[in-house]
Motif scaffolding. Structure first.
Motif, PDB file in Angstrom:
ATOM      1  N   ASP A  84       1.062  -1.519   0.055  1.00  0.00           N
ATOM      2  CA  ASP A  84       0.188  -0.512   0.104  1.00  0.00           C
ATOM      3  C   ASP A  84       0.616   1.417   0.030  1.00  0.00           C
ATOM      4  OD1 ASP A  84      -2.149  -1.601   0.011  1.00  0.00           O
ATOM      5  OD2 ASP A  84      -2.680  -1.540   1.922  1.00  0.00           O
ATOM      6  N   TYR A  88       0.506   4.659  -2.354  1.00  0.00           N
ATOM      7  CA  TYR A  88       1.059   5.817  -2.208  1.00  0.00           C
ATOM      8  C   TYR A  88       1.757   6.678  -2.532  1.00  0.00           C
ATOM      9  CZ  TYR A  88      -3.120   5.569   0.486  1.00  0.00           C
ATOM     10  OH  TYR A  88      -5.075   6.502   0.758  1.00  0.00           O
ATOM     11  N   LYS A 106      -3.726  15.427  -0.737  1.00  0.00           N
ATOM     12  CA  LYS A 106      -4.732  14.701   0.354  1.00  0.00           C
ATOM     13  C   LYS A 106      -4.058  13.068   0.407  1.00  0.00           C
ATOM     14  CE  LYS A 106      -8.795  12.530  -1.217  1.00  0.00           C
ATOM     15  NZ  LYS A 106      -9.962  12.516  -1.890  1.00  0.00           N
ATOM     16  N   PHE A 107      -2.547  12.977  -0.624  1.00  0.00           N
ATOM     17  CA  PHE A 107      -2.275  11.648  -0.117  1.00  0.00           C
ATOM     18  C   PHE A 107      -1.303  11.260   1.068  1.00  0.00           C
ATOM     19  CE2 PHE A 107      -2.677  11.550  -5.152  1.00  0.00           C
ATOM     20  CZ  PHE A 107      -4.114  10.023  -5.044  1.00  0.00           C
ATOM     21  N   ARG A 109      -1.953  13.195   3.651  1.00  0.00           N
ATOM     22  CA  ARG A 109      -2.292  13.622   4.708  1.00  0.00           C
ATOM     23  C   ARG A 109      -2.692  11.639   5.272  1.00  0.00           C
ATOM     24  NH1 ARG A 109      -6.488  16.837   3.510  1.00  0.00           N
ATOM     25  NH2 ARG A 109      -7.566  14.638   3.069  1.00  0.00           N
ATOM     26  N   ASP A 110      -3.788  10.546   4.072  1.00  0.00           N
ATOM     27  CA  ASP A 110      -4.423   9.579   4.058  1.00  0.00           C
ATOM     28  C   ASP A 110      -3.292   8.890   3.814  1.00  0.00           C
ATOM     29  OD1 ASP A 110      -5.875  10.926   4.729  1.00  0.00           O
ATOM     30  OD2 ASP A 110      -7.218  10.870   2.197  1.00  0.00           O
ATOM     31  N   TYR A 111      -1.909   9.000   4.401  1.00  0.00           N
ATOM     32  CA  TYR A 111      -0.302   7.999   4.348  1.00  0.00           C
ATOM     33  C   TYR A 111      -1.052   7.547   5.033  1.00  0.00           C
ATOM     34  CZ  TYR A 111       4.120   6.950   2.650  1.00  0.00           C
ATOM     35  OH  TYR A 111       5.112   6.039   2.019  1.00  0.00           O
ATOM     36  N   PRO A 112      -0.382   5.944   4.709  1.00  0.00           N
ATOM     37  CA  PRO A 112      -0.926   4.965   5.532  1.00  0.00           C
ATOM     38  C   PRO A 112       0.293   4.630   6.872  1.00  0.00           C
ATOM     39  CG  PRO A 112      -0.512   4.048   3.759  1.00  0.00           C
ATOM     40  CD  PRO A 112      -0.989   5.240   3.170  1.00  0.00           C
ATOM     41  N   GLU A 113       0.153   4.378   7.898  1.00  0.00           N
ATOM     42  CA  GLU A 113       1.216   4.191   8.952  1.00  0.00           C
ATOM     43  C   GLU A 113       1.365   1.826   9.391  1.00  0.00           C
ATOM     44  OE1 GLU A 113       0.262   6.216  12.364  1.00  0.00           O
ATOM     45  OE2 GLU A 113       0.924   8.260  10.973  1.00  0.00           O
TER      46      GLU A 113
END
Length: 609
Positions: A84, A88, A106-107, A109-113
């Motif tokens: 994932d 991104y 936006k990408f 901000r929504d970056y997966p951790e």
């Protein structure tokens, strides 16, 4: 029915191992992500018995992993997170290239951790398992806590390491778990005992950071290790604080008052600074008391009942009990030139109170003018203003007192005094061969006096590196052999002298004795005890030992060889340490002689003038 022929390398070592290239192909990961997942999961390369079979006939030396470890990684959910992240990153790159900055934000901000809680629980199912593997974790976290913001080390990571390490030190202070400390060139070595587990770690000296090039240090791999270790240390701190009835995250006992600190805006910064000072006790859970002392040692009947072991255990427990309250009721003041953090940590661990100049760091509890101060720690040759109600000592006194487990006399640690050698307490008593310096021997045995034989020192100094065997013969074993040979020679000389006396007797006496022997030829005579010569017995014992060595079974022969190799390595290490000490002592003697010559020359010049 004809049986199908077995395919080559489908079993045995050929099927047990997998190359790194094959592992990357199976997992569909890049080398960077593969390294990261291996570090997090604790998977490392293996060394096969037969490399040619493990590499399925391929030549060269390749990095090999167990096939079962790679199959184990196939079911890891973090692999999907890594994929994932790749998606991104590709979307962010595309949005930046198309100048779609709103979409790019936006990408981001929504970056997966990535959450690795489940990996810590999987690798350390119990708290004791985590404590056993805490040495490397603490050493690396303390190292990263001293780093500034670097390109490959995020600032958040170093700040997190600093916070977690300070929390751990507070837990050690509250539990009074510290046992040993040693100051070396690398840093401060600490050893604590928590839940019956011995934990040893290194804290580096606080010097200015020197940036390293990428070729020398791979910060990316170290940062991946720290990513796992910070999560692990957070779990350990949480468990430690709750076992000690402390509030986690740590809080101060005194409430925050905005009236006393008008210019302070952030309460969290205020609390964090005072917690980092390690000079105040932390808040406890409501309705709880301090941790209870351990009860006395219970005596159980065992198969090998050794009263000496029980006595040693009782003595050790009594020493540890006294060590925990060694500085209780004492007040220390630290001068500005002395390293603050290690001394505060040590003094607080053993029940003492400590403070410093308010202008140097926050958290000072009393001033230098306080008359109730017992010791002031100074690291300078002299001081203009001194109080009569306190002792002025050098920092080494604190470290040596902790290792000795008693308050040492201060006459050797006063201002301007030449300090005694700082001896390491990390000595493995289980080893059969250990180098003990003369100062340690003098502490263990007050009657010990080092031998200063000038002739032997000159002979040793003239010996070259090729005469290593001759140097090794100066050990305690050779000293015992020389004593045995001397005793043997003395006994032989006594026998020869007695034979000469018999030869010089009167002939009549010989005739009488011969007649008596003839008469008693048929009589029963009393047996004469045969006195064994210890030197001859020593030789026979060595020969018998060599024969027993040949009787060692084939399956145990490699183990025996490794044991002998370890003994030889320790013998060589002891020899090198003795040589290093001898060279140091010779240099000190030469310096003293040259200093005396200079003083004599100066005195003569002054007399002639």
């Amino acid at each position: 029915m004809v049986s199908k022929k077995k395919k080559k390398y489908s079993s045995g070592e050929g099927a047990q191992f997998m190359t790194r290239k094959a592992a990357l192909k199976k997992l569909q990961l890049s080398l960077k992500d593969f390294r990261r997942i291996c570090i997090l999961k604790g998977i490392y390369p293996r060394e096969p018995r037969n490399r040619k079979r493990a590499q399925q006939g391929a030549g060269g030396i390749k990095t090999l992993y167990h096939t079962k470890d790679i199959k184990f990684l196939l079911h890891e959910p973090i692999i999907w997170k890594l994929r994932d992240l790749k998606v991104y990153q590709q979307k962010i790159r595309k949005a930046r290239a198309m100048r779609q900055y709103g979409q790019m934000r936006k990408f981001l901000r929504d970056y997966p951790e990535i959450n690795i809680d489940h990996i810590v629980k999987e690798r350390y199912p119990t708290f004791v398992d985590a404590l056993r593997d805490l040495d490397d974790c603490l050493t690396l976290c303390f190292l990263f806590s001293t780093f500034p913001s670097l390109k490959r080390v995020p600032r958040d990571q170093s700040m997190l390491c600093r916070r977690l390490t300070v929390e751990f030190m507070h837990a050690v202070i509250a539990a009074k778990a510290l046992r040993k400390v040693f100051v070396s060139v690398k840093g401060y070595y600490y050893q604590a005992e928590i839940e019956g587990q011995t934990i040893t770690w290194i804290v580096p000296h606080h010097f200015s950071f020197q940036p390293q090039s990428k070729d020398e240090v791979d910060f990316k791999i170290m940062s991946t290790f720290v990513e796992f270790y910070t999560m692990m240390l957070g779990f350990v701190n949480f468990k430690l604080y709750h076992s000690l009835n402390l509030v986690y995250p740590p809080k101060l006992t005194a409430a925050f008052s905005s009236s006393s600190e008008k210019d302070l805006i952030d309460e969290r910064a205020y609390v964090a600074e005072r917690i980092a000072a390690m000079n105040m006790s932390l808040a406890r859970v409501e309705g709880s008391n301090e941790a209870e002392e351990l009860p006395e040692i219970d005596i159980f009947n065992t198969e090998d009942e050794d009263p000496q072991k029980l006595e040693d255990a009782k003595l050790e427990a009594e020493k540890v009990k006294k060590l925990k309250t060694m500085f209780k009721g004492l007040k220390f003041f630290i001068n500005r030139e002395v390293p603050r953090e290690p001394l505060v940590f040590l003094i607080r661990c053993f029940g003492g109170e400590v403070s410093w100049d308010r202008n140097m760091f926050v958290g000072a509890t009393f001033d230098e003018s306080d008359e109730s101060i017992n010791y002031q720690i100074v690291d300078r040759p002299s001081m203009d203003k001194q109080f009569l109600s306190r002792y002025y000592i050098q920092p080494q006194w604190v470290f040596d007192s902790v290792n000795a487990r008693i308050l040492l006399p201060i006459n050797k640690y006063l201002i301007g005094a030449v300090l005694p050698p700082h001896l390491s307490p990390f000595v493995d008593k289980t080893k059969d061969q250990v180098y003990i310096p003369p100062e340690q021997r003098a502490l263990n045995d007050p009657e010990f006096k080092p031998q200063n034989d000038e002739a032997s020192d000159e002979d040793i100094a003239e010996a070259s590196d090729e005469d290593k065997e001759g140097m090794e013969n100066n050990s305690d074993e050779e000293g015992a052999e020389e004593a045995l040979t001397r005793q043997y020679q003395e006994e032989v000389a006594e026998e020869s002298s007695s034979e000469e006396e018999v030869d010089g007797d009167d002939q009549n006496l010989e005739k009488k004795t011969m007649a008596k022997e003839k008469k008693k030829a048929m009589a029963v005579t009393a047996g004469v005890t045969h006195k064994e010569h210890p030197y001859q017995k020593e030789i026979e014992d060595k020969q018998a030992f060599r024969l027993r060595e040949k009787l060692v079974r084939k399956k145990h022969r490699n183990l025996y060889k490794s044991m002998k190799a370890g003994q030889e390595a320790r013998k060589k290490e002891i020899w090198l340490l003795r040589k290093k000490r001898r060279l140091h002592d010779e240099k000190v003697k030469e310096d003293k002689k040259s200093e005396k010559r200079k003083q004599k020359i100066q005195a003569l010049e002054a007399a002639m003038a």
